[in-house]
Design a protein around this motif. Structure first.
Motif, PDB file in Angstrom:
ATOM      1  N   UNK A 272      41.685  29.746  42.791  1.00 20.76           N
ATOM      2  CA  UNK A 272      42.661  28.084  42.930  1.00 20.76           C
ATOM      3  C   UNK A 272      44.087  28.525  43.320  1.00 20.76           C
ATOM      4  N   UNK A 273      44.460  27.691  44.064  1.00 15.63           N
ATOM      5  CA  UNK A 273      45.891  27.982  44.752  1.00 15.63           C
ATOM      6  C   UNK A 273      46.702  26.519  43.942  1.00 15.63           C
ATOM      7  N   UNK A 274      47.758  26.690  43.505  1.00 16.84           N
ATOM      8  CA  UNK A 274      48.591  25.875  42.674  1.00 16.84           C
ATOM      9  C   UNK A 274      50.223  25.318  43.457  1.00 16.84           C
ATOM     10  N   UNK A 275      50.563  24.520  42.698  1.00 17.84           N
ATOM     11  CA  UNK A 275      52.030  23.668  42.997  1.00 17.84           C
ATOM     12  C   UNK A 275      51.991  23.578  44.565  1.00 17.84           C
ATOM     13  N   UNK A 276      51.081  22.811  45.059  1.00 15.10           N
ATOM     14  CA  UNK A 276      50.990  22.676  46.559  1.00 15.10           C
ATOM     15  C   UNK A 276      52.241  21.612  46.960  1.00 15.10           C
ATOM     16  N   UNK A 277      52.699  20.793  45.748  1.00 12.96           N
ATOM     17  CA  UNK A 277      53.646  19.651  46.011  1.00 12.96           C
ATOM     18  C   UNK A 277      55.017  20.205  45.576  1.00 12.96           C
TER      19      UNK A 277
ATOM     20  N   UNK B 279      51.327  29.622  44.419  1.00  6.97           N
ATOM     21  CA  UNK B 279      50.577  30.740  43.828  1.00  6.97           C
ATOM     22  C   UNK B 279      49.267  30.646  43.605  1.00  6.97           C
ATOM     23  N   UNK B 280      48.593  31.824  43.720  1.00  6.52           N
ATOM     24  CA  UNK B 280      47.148  31.873  44.113  1.00  6.52           C
ATOM     25  C   UNK B 280      46.611  32.669  42.540  1.00  6.52           C
ATOM     26  N   UNK B 281      45.557  32.110  41.956  1.00  9.30           N
ATOM     27  CA  UNK B 281      44.977  32.739  41.014  1.00  9.30           C
ATOM     28  C   UNK B 281      43.510  32.892  41.139  1.00  9.30           C
TER      29      UNK B 281
ATOM     30  N   UNK C 190      48.401  31.403  32.909  1.00  7.19           N
ATOM     31  CA  UNK C 190      48.737  30.153  32.192  1.00  7.19           C
ATOM     32  C   UNK C 190      50.224  30.214  32.444  1.00  7.19           C
ATOM     33  N   UNK C 191      50.802  28.969  32.122  1.00  5.83           N
ATOM     34  CA  UNK C 191      51.956  28.736  32.557  1.00  5.83           C
ATOM     35  C   UNK C 191      53.282  29.503  32.117  1.00  5.83           C
TER      36      UNK C 191
END
Length: 373
Positions: A160-165, A170-172, A195-196
């Motif tokens: 998954x790739x997060x924080x697109x906006x 980052x990628x996990x 996790x965050x």
């Protein structure tokens, strides 16, 4: 763009070229073989009768394919139907070949010959776009077969790739990878989801088990740094535990390039799109290195890259019709029983003879202002 595509499969969405890095999915398949020396070591250990060390090296190889993804947030180019990529590394005893074998679903097949082993597989990425993140679920099995007959198979975990906006991209990678074969040992590797509040991300931990389910070795580490192992069952214990002082290094990530590219490509990845002197004349017209939009992006010619990408995507709309009419891959064939693809041979022989008859000019080097039938 974000609002219109939430929940969709991104392989069917036309994205501007600035979402891409200058590599195709066919080349990304070869990136999994950056640490192929681990398979060479596994072959040698098996030859010495040490099946546990063989299994451990195969497990390290399966993890090492994720190391290059750290900091890589751009997507590879989706290959055209019939697009190919070759990699010939005589110094490493390695010959790799991949081809896009299906348009819908998008499937890429690859085959690699090494010193005492063969590696092959086909991959179909199912992507889901959730607005703030993209989830990629790989479908397909990777197979490693040694010349002595021992075979291992595994599938990749979810990415998954997060924080697109907002925030830092980052990628996990997370999930459980099971490596099974026809030998004495199997391996189960857990990729821990970040996790965050996680201060120690990218962790992997696994166990090597015999046929009776007894754990004979434990591996632990990070998919973007290194992997260590200890003999015995120490799964579930923290790194501060006593046995980890006896842990031995199994694999370590190569040092990053001193001069990072804007795409955070590794040293190995940088070499993959290079047209070395004399190579262009030997390649078939379907090789990813000859793809114009990808080359323009690498050269920083963004407007030209966008125009070429659009032109090629218009051509690619014919691909589904071609497939429906019975189009078949040039170098791979589909197994009726398993629905997987296997290499039928002939590519390297054709390359030696310079005979690319029957290879279509898929990139169609024609002026962009001409209409294409």
């Amino acid at each position: 763009m974000i609002k219109d595509n939430i929940g969709k499969d991104l392989t069917k969405v036309c994205l501007p070229v600035y979402f891409n890095e200058p590599l195709s999915s066919l080349q990304k398949c070869f990136e999994d073989l950056e640490y192929s020396y681990l398979i060479d070591q596994a072959y040698e250990w098996g030859g010495k009768g040490n099946s546990i060390m063989r299994m451990l090296n195969v497990a390290a190889f399966a993890i090492s394919g994720y190391a290059s993804t750290e900091g890589r947030h751009c997507k590879p180019f989706n290959p055209l139907l019939g697009e190919t990529y070759e990699a010939d590394y005589p110094d490493r005893g390695l010959r790799f070949f991949s081809e896009k074998v299906s348009h819908h679903p998008m499937i890429v097949a690859c085959h690699c010959d090494g010193n005492g082993w063969k590696f092959w597989g086909d991959s179909n990425l199912k992507s889901k776009f959730w607005g703030r993140s993209i989830q990629l679920d790989p479908v397909g099995v990777l197979t490693l077969k040694f010349d002595d007959g021992e075979t291992f198979q595994w599938s990749k975990v979810t990415t998954s790739i997060y924080n697109l906006i907002l925030g830092k991209l980052y990628c996990d990678h997370y999930g459980t990878m099971r490596i099974q074969g026809n030998g004495e040992y199997s391996c189960k590797i857990k990729f821990k989801e970040q996790s965050i509040i996680d201060r120690n991300p990218h962790q992997v931990q696994g166990v090597v088990q015999d046929r009776n389910g007894k754990t004979v070795a434990t591996i632990f580490g990070k998919w973007d740094e290194s992997v260590h192992y200890v003999y015995g069952d120490f799964s579930g214990k923290g790194k501060g535990s006593e046995p980890f002082s006896e842990a031995r290094l199994l694999w370590k990530r190569a040092k990053p390039s001193r001069f990072p590219t804007r795409y955070n490509l590794t040293r190995f990845a940088i070499t993959m799109n290079e047209l070395t002197p004399g190579l262009k004349e030997k390649l078939p017209p379907t090789d990813s290195r000859l793809r114009p939009d990808q080359r323009c992006l690498e050269n920083g010619e963004y407007e030209m890259a966008n125009a070429e990408k659009l032109r090629l995507e218009q051509r690619q709309r014919q691909a589904r019709k071609m497939q429906e009419r019975g189009w078949k891959p040039r170098w791979f064939a589909k197994d009726k029983d398993s629905d997987t693809y296997h290499y039928i041979g002939g590519y390297w022989e054709a390359r030696e003879q310079g005979n690319w008859e029957g290879c279509p000019d898929i990139f169609g080097q024609v002026p962009t202002d001409q209409t294409i039938d």
